[in-house]
Design a protein around this motif. Structure first.
Motif, PDB file in Angstrom:
ATOM      1  N   VAL A  19      42.643  12.521  58.798  1.00 45.08           N
ATOM      2  CA  VAL A  19      42.215  13.867  58.435  1.00 45.08           C
ATOM      3  C   VAL A  19      43.456  14.600  57.920  1.00 45.08           C
ATOM      4  O   VAL A  19      44.435  14.774  58.650  1.00 45.08           O
ATOM      5  CB  VAL A  19      41.603  14.628  59.619  1.00 45.08           C
ATOM      6  CG1 VAL A  19      41.156  16.021  59.170  1.00 45.08           C
ATOM      7  CG2 VAL A  19      40.436  13.861  60.206  1.00 45.08           C
ATOM      8  N   TRP A  20      43.379  14.998  56.650  1.00 46.67           N
ATOM      9  CA  TRP A  20      44.547  15.589  55.980  1.00 46.67           C
ATOM     10  C   TRP A  20      44.234  17.039  55.640  1.00 46.67           C
ATOM     11  O   TRP A  20      43.333  17.340  54.859  1.00 46.67           O
ATOM     12  CB  TRP A  20      44.878  14.775  54.742  1.00 46.67           C
ATOM     13  CG  TRP A  20      46.045  15.281  53.938  1.00 46.67           C
ATOM     14  CD1 TRP A  20      46.869  16.318  54.230  1.00 46.67           C
ATOM     15  CD2 TRP A  20      46.505  14.741  52.692  1.00 46.67           C
ATOM     16  NE1 TRP A  20      47.827  16.468  53.259  1.00 46.67           N
ATOM     17  CE2 TRP A  20      47.631  15.515  52.302  1.00 46.67           C
ATOM     18  CE3 TRP A  20      46.083  13.681  51.879  1.00 46.67           C
ATOM     19  CZ2 TRP A  20      48.320  15.264  51.126  1.00 46.67           C
ATOM     20  CZ3 TRP A  20      46.776  13.427  50.714  1.00 46.67           C
ATOM     21  CH2 TRP A  20      47.881  14.212  50.339  1.00 46.67           C
ATOM     22  N   PHE A  21      45.011  17.963  56.223  1.00 48.96           N
ATOM     23  CA  PHE A  21      44.923  19.382  55.919  1.00 48.96           C
ATOM     24  C   PHE A  21      46.120  19.759  55.042  1.00 48.96           C
ATOM     25  O   PHE A  21      47.268  19.625  55.469  1.00 48.96           O
ATOM     26  CB  PHE A  21      44.958  20.225  57.201  1.00 48.96           C
ATOM     27  CG  PHE A  21      43.799  19.986  58.126  1.00 48.96           C
ATOM     28  CD1 PHE A  21      42.665  20.780  58.061  1.00 48.96           C
ATOM     29  CD2 PHE A  21      43.851  18.969  59.069  1.00 48.96           C
ATOM     30  CE1 PHE A  21      41.597  20.575  58.931  1.00 48.96           C
ATOM     31  CE2 PHE A  21      42.789  18.756  59.945  1.00 48.96           C
ATOM     32  CZ  PHE A  21      41.657  19.554  59.859  1.00 48.96           C
ATOM     33  N   ASP A  22      45.821  20.227  53.847  1.00 50.67           N
ATOM     34  CA  ASP A  22      46.885  20.596  52.911  1.00 50.67           C
ATOM     35  C   ASP A  22      46.832  22.100  52.668  1.00 50.67           C
ATOM     36  O   ASP A  22      45.870  22.614  52.107  1.00 50.67           O
ATOM     37  CB  ASP A  22      46.723  19.828  51.596  1.00 50.67           C
ATOM     38  CG  ASP A  22      47.818  20.183  50.596  1.00 50.67           C
ATOM     39  OD1 ASP A  22      48.951  20.437  51.039  1.00 50.67           O
ATOM     40  OD2 ASP A  22      47.535  20.207  49.378  1.00 50.67           O
ATOM     41  N   PHE A  23      47.897  22.821  53.103  1.00 48.62           N
ATOM     42  CA  PHE A  23      47.988  24.271  52.937  1.00 48.62           C
ATOM     43  C   PHE A  23      48.938  24.571  51.774  1.00 48.62           C
ATOM     44  O   PHE A  23      50.123  24.253  51.837  1.00 48.62           O
ATOM     45  CB  PHE A  23      48.532  24.928  54.201  1.00 48.62           C
ATOM     46  CG  PHE A  23      47.630  24.834  55.397  1.00 48.62           C
ATOM     47  CD1 PHE A  23      46.808  25.888  55.747  1.00 48.62           C
ATOM     48  CD2 PHE A  23      47.613  23.683  56.179  1.00 48.62           C
ATOM     49  CE1 PHE A  23      45.985  25.811  56.858  1.00 48.62           C
ATOM     50  CE2 PHE A  23      46.792  23.593  57.286  1.00 48.62           C
ATOM     51  CZ  PHE A  23      45.972  24.660  57.622  1.00 48.62           C
TER      52      PHE A  23
ATOM     53  N   PHE B  95      46.212  23.838  65.831  1.00 44.28           N
ATOM     54  CA  PHE B  95      47.078  22.668  65.927  1.00 44.28           C
ATOM     55  C   PHE B  95      48.142  22.917  66.989  1.00 44.28           C
ATOM     56  O   PHE B  95      48.773  23.974  67.019  1.00 44.28           O
ATOM     57  CB  PHE B  95      47.742  22.374  64.572  1.00 44.28           C
ATOM     58  CG  PHE B  95      46.772  22.044  63.481  1.00 44.28           C
ATOM     59  CD1 PHE B  95      46.272  20.758  63.339  1.00 44.28           C
ATOM     60  CD2 PHE B  95      46.338  23.034  62.605  1.00 44.28           C
ATOM     61  CE1 PHE B  95      45.367  20.456  62.334  1.00 44.28           C
ATOM     62  CE2 PHE B  95      45.433  22.741  61.597  1.00 44.28           C
ATOM     63  CZ  PHE B  95      44.934  21.450  61.464  1.00 44.28           C
ATOM     64  N   ASN B  96      48.313  21.932  67.818  1.00 42.54           N
ATOM     65  CA  ASN B  96      49.246  22.064  68.930  1.00 42.54           C
ATOM     66  C   ASN B  96      50.664  21.667  68.503  1.00 42.54           C
ATOM     67  O   ASN B  96      51.251  20.711  69.023  1.00 42.54           O
ATOM     68  CB  ASN B  96      48.770  21.188  70.106  1.00 42.54           C
ATOM     69  CG  ASN B  96      49.569  21.452  71.368  1.00 42.54           C
ATOM     70  OD1 ASN B  96      50.098  22.550  71.555  1.00 42.54           O
ATOM     71  ND2 ASN B  96      49.676  20.452  72.219  1.00 42.54           N
TER      72      ASN B  96
ATOM     73  N   LEU C 173      56.392  25.984  63.232  1.00 48.03           N
ATOM     74  CA  LEU C 173      55.385  26.632  62.390  1.00 48.03           C
ATOM     75  C   LEU C 173      55.922  27.919  61.782  1.00 48.03           C
ATOM     76  O   LEU C 173      55.657  28.230  60.614  1.00 48.03           O
ATOM     77  CB  LEU C 173      54.128  26.924  63.214  1.00 48.03           C
ATOM     78  CG  LEU C 173      53.306  25.713  63.673  1.00 48.03           C
ATOM     79  CD1 LEU C 173      52.190  26.148  64.609  1.00 48.03           C
ATOM     80  CD2 LEU C 173      52.718  24.978  62.464  1.00 48.03           C
ATOM     81  N   GLU C 174      56.674  28.661  62.578  1.00 45.82           N
ATOM     82  CA  GLU C 174      57.245  29.909  62.072  1.00 45.82           C
ATOM     83  C   GLU C 174      58.225  29.650  60.939  1.00 45.82           C
ATOM     84  O   GLU C 174      58.247  30.367  59.932  1.00 45.82           O
ATOM     85  CB  GLU C 174      57.943  30.644  63.217  1.00 45.82           C
ATOM     86  CG  GLU C 174      58.389  32.051  62.866  1.00 45.82           C
ATOM     87  CD  GLU C 174      59.002  32.763  64.057  1.00 45.82           C
ATOM     88  OE1 GLU C 174      59.915  32.173  64.680  1.00 45.82           O
ATOM     89  OE2 GLU C 174      58.578  33.884  64.371  1.00 45.82           O
TER      90      GLU C 174
ATOM     91  N   ASN D   9      56.592  21.036  54.170  1.00 44.03           N
ATOM     92  CA  ASN D   9      56.538  20.811  55.608  1.00 44.03           C
ATOM     93  C   ASN D   9      55.438  19.807  55.920  1.00 44.03           C
ATOM     94  O   ASN D   9      54.316  19.929  55.413  1.00 44.03           O
ATOM     95  CB  ASN D   9      56.261  22.124  56.345  1.00 44.03           C
ATOM     96  CG  ASN D   9      57.325  23.172  56.073  1.00 44.03           C
ATOM     97  OD1 ASN D   9      58.310  23.265  56.782  1.00 44.03           O
ATOM     98  ND2 ASN D   9      57.122  23.983  55.037  1.00 44.03           N
ATOM     99  N   VAL D  10      55.767  18.830  56.768  1.00 41.95           N
ATOM    100  CA  VAL D  10      54.819  17.759  57.085  1.00 41.95           C
ATOM    101  C   VAL D  10      54.731  17.609  58.602  1.00 41.95           C
ATOM    102  O   VAL D  10      55.748  17.395  59.272  1.00 41.95           O
ATOM    103  CB  VAL D  10      55.251  16.419  56.456  1.00 41.95           C
ATOM    104  CG1 VAL D  10      54.262  15.319  56.815  1.00 41.95           C
ATOM    105  CG2 VAL D  10      55.384  16.553  54.943  1.00 41.95           C
ATOM    106  N   PHE D  11      53.510  17.720  59.122  1.00 40.83           N
ATOM    107  CA  PHE D  11      53.227  17.449  60.526  1.00 40.83           C
ATOM    108  C   PHE D  11      52.286  16.254  60.578  1.00 40.83           C
ATOM    109  O   PHE D  11      51.260  16.241  59.880  1.00 40.83           O
ATOM    110  CB  PHE D  11      52.564  18.647  61.203  1.00 40.83           C
ATOM    111  CG  PHE D  11      53.379  19.921  61.160  1.00 40.83           C
ATOM    112  CD1 PHE D  11      54.200  20.271  62.220  1.00 40.83           C
ATOM    113  CD2 PHE D  11      53.317  20.775  60.065  1.00 40.83           C
ATOM    114  CE1 PHE D  11      54.939  21.437  62.195  1.00 40.83           C
ATOM    115  CE2 PHE D  11      54.049  21.938  60.025  1.00 40.83           C
ATOM    116  CZ  PHE D  11      54.869  22.281  61.097  1.00 40.83           C
ATOM    117  N   VAL D  12      52.577  15.276  61.410  1.00 42.47           N
ATOM    118  CA  VAL D  12      51.759  14.070  61.422  1.00 42.47           C
ATOM    119  C   VAL D  12      51.663  13.501  62.834  1.00 42.47           C
ATOM    120  O   VAL D  12      52.641  13.462  63.573  1.00 42.47           O
ATOM    121  CB  VAL D  12      52.322  13.006  60.449  1.00 42.47           C
ATOM    122  CG1 VAL D  12      53.759  12.642  60.797  1.00 42.47           C
ATOM    123  CG2 VAL D  12      51.465  11.769  60.413  1.00 42.47           C
ATOM    124  N   ASN D  13      50.436  13.120  63.219  1.00 43.62           N
ATOM    125  CA  ASN D  13      50.243  12.309  64.423  1.00 43.62           C
ATOM    126  C   ASN D  13      49.394  11.107  64.035  1.00 43.62           C
ATOM    127  O   ASN D  13      49.331  10.728  62.871  1.00 43.62           O
ATOM    128  CB  ASN D  13      49.641  13.127  65.573  1.00 43.62           C
ATOM    129  CG  ASN D  13      48.271  13.700  65.232  1.00 43.62           C
ATOM    130  OD1 ASN D  13      47.581  13.198  64.338  1.00 43.62           O
ATOM    131  ND2 ASN D  13      47.870  14.747  65.942  1.00 43.62           N
TER     132      ASN D  13
END
Length: 315
Positions: free
Chosen positions: A30-34, A49-50, A56-57, A93-97
């Motif tokens: 599941v890919w969320f692109d902002f 998102f945890n 995030l800031e 910025n990339v967040f991935v699990n």
């Protein structure tokens, strides 16, 4: 809303949907692109998102430096691209699990669309979030070649055009402009290479030999790009040093000539000063041939000094 949602299953390639509700339960990615997120989307990112709030800031408020951080449940990375005009950095910025990938950026990244299109057209059942991240990184690094080859061509063309140019002030101005561009590119390339090295040695992004091969491929490209930049910078150093050396030589030659002229005129100035005092009892003042004799003596002194300097090869 500028948030794009995509998902993939073992039977379906990467697909874009309009809402989180449209994501099936068996989704493997599941890919969320902002992109240029609104305040509502920023709130959604923080609430759903945890992720570390400080990370995030940083992502929301500015252009964070290139980094890689591995947390217990996810990994956080910042990649940098460059503006074509001034080579200033653009952050991704990339967040991935395991199953969720979040990309956050203020500027448009064509590499994201290309990766999404590539995986939409070619279904790989074993594709995971790490694969997508590595594909994005690979395309971004490949894009660096456009900037690197451009600046390299400028350096070589500049060297060819100005190798014999010793009089134009614009030479140094152009050299410093090239060096400024090289430094700006280095500010992106060097941290990115450190990031890749960190991923290779410490990161959890590499889980199989395929990932390792891709990362090594990316690292090879970065090494090549850094070598090109380093070579270009050395060439600009040599051009600058050559021009400065020649300018210093010309200045020394000019000062030498001026010094010799000053030395020649020093005794002549002394004689003129003595006979310019107009004392009443100076015997030479009443001589009939005083003036021509004085001028002749001054001429002899000047010629003698010129011959002396010439024999010494001072000019």
């Amino acid at each position: 809303m500028t948030m794009i949602i995509r998902y993939q299953t073992t039977k379906q390639s990467l697909t874009q949907v309009d809402s989180v509700k449209d994501i099936p339960q068996d989704a493997t990615i599941v890919w969320f692109d902002f992109e240029k997120a609104t305040s509502e989307e920023n709130d959604y990112l923080i609430e759903h998102f945890n992720f570390n709030y400080l990370e995030l800031e940083d992502a929301i408020s500015g252009v964070p430096r290139v980094k890689y951080k591995a947390y217990k449940d996810y990994q956080y990375m910042v990649f940098h691209s460059m503006y074509k005009d001034d080579f200033s950095p653009i952050a991704l910025n990339v967040f991935v699990n395991d199953k969720v990938l979040v990309t956050y950026h203020d500027k448009h990244f064509e590499s994201l669309n290309k990766v999404a299109e590539m995986n939409s057209n070619n279904h790989e059942p074993d594709l995971d979030c790490a694969d997508i991240v590595i594909h994005i990184l690979d395309m971004m690094v490949d894009k660096y070649f456009d900037f690197v080859y451009t600046i390299e061509e400028k350096v070589y063309n500049f060297e060819d055009a100005h190798v014999d140019d010793t009089h134009s002030k614009k030479v140094m101005d152009n050299v410093f402009k090239l060096r400024s561009d090289l430094i700006k590119i280095k500010r992106v390339l060097f941290p990115m290479q450190e990031l890749v090295n960190t991923i290779k040695t410490e990161g959890n992004l590499i889980v199989d030999s395929k990932h390792s091969m891709y990362i090594q491929h990316i690292d090879d490209h970065l090494i090549k790009q850094n070598n090109i930049i380093r070579t270009s910078q050395e060439m600009t150093n040599e051009i600058r040093e050559n021009f400065e050396s020649y300018s210093s030589f010309r200045m020394n030659s000019i000062m030498q000539v001026l010094t010799l002229v000053s030395v020649i005129f020093s005794p002549l100035t002394f004689i003129a000063g003595v006979y310019g005092m107009n004392f009443e009892y100076m015997p030479e003042l009443k001589w009939h041939y005083s003036y021509p004799i004085c001028m002749l003596v001054m001429l002899i002194i000047a010629v003698a000094l010129i011959i002396f300097f010439k024999r010494k090869k001072w000019f």
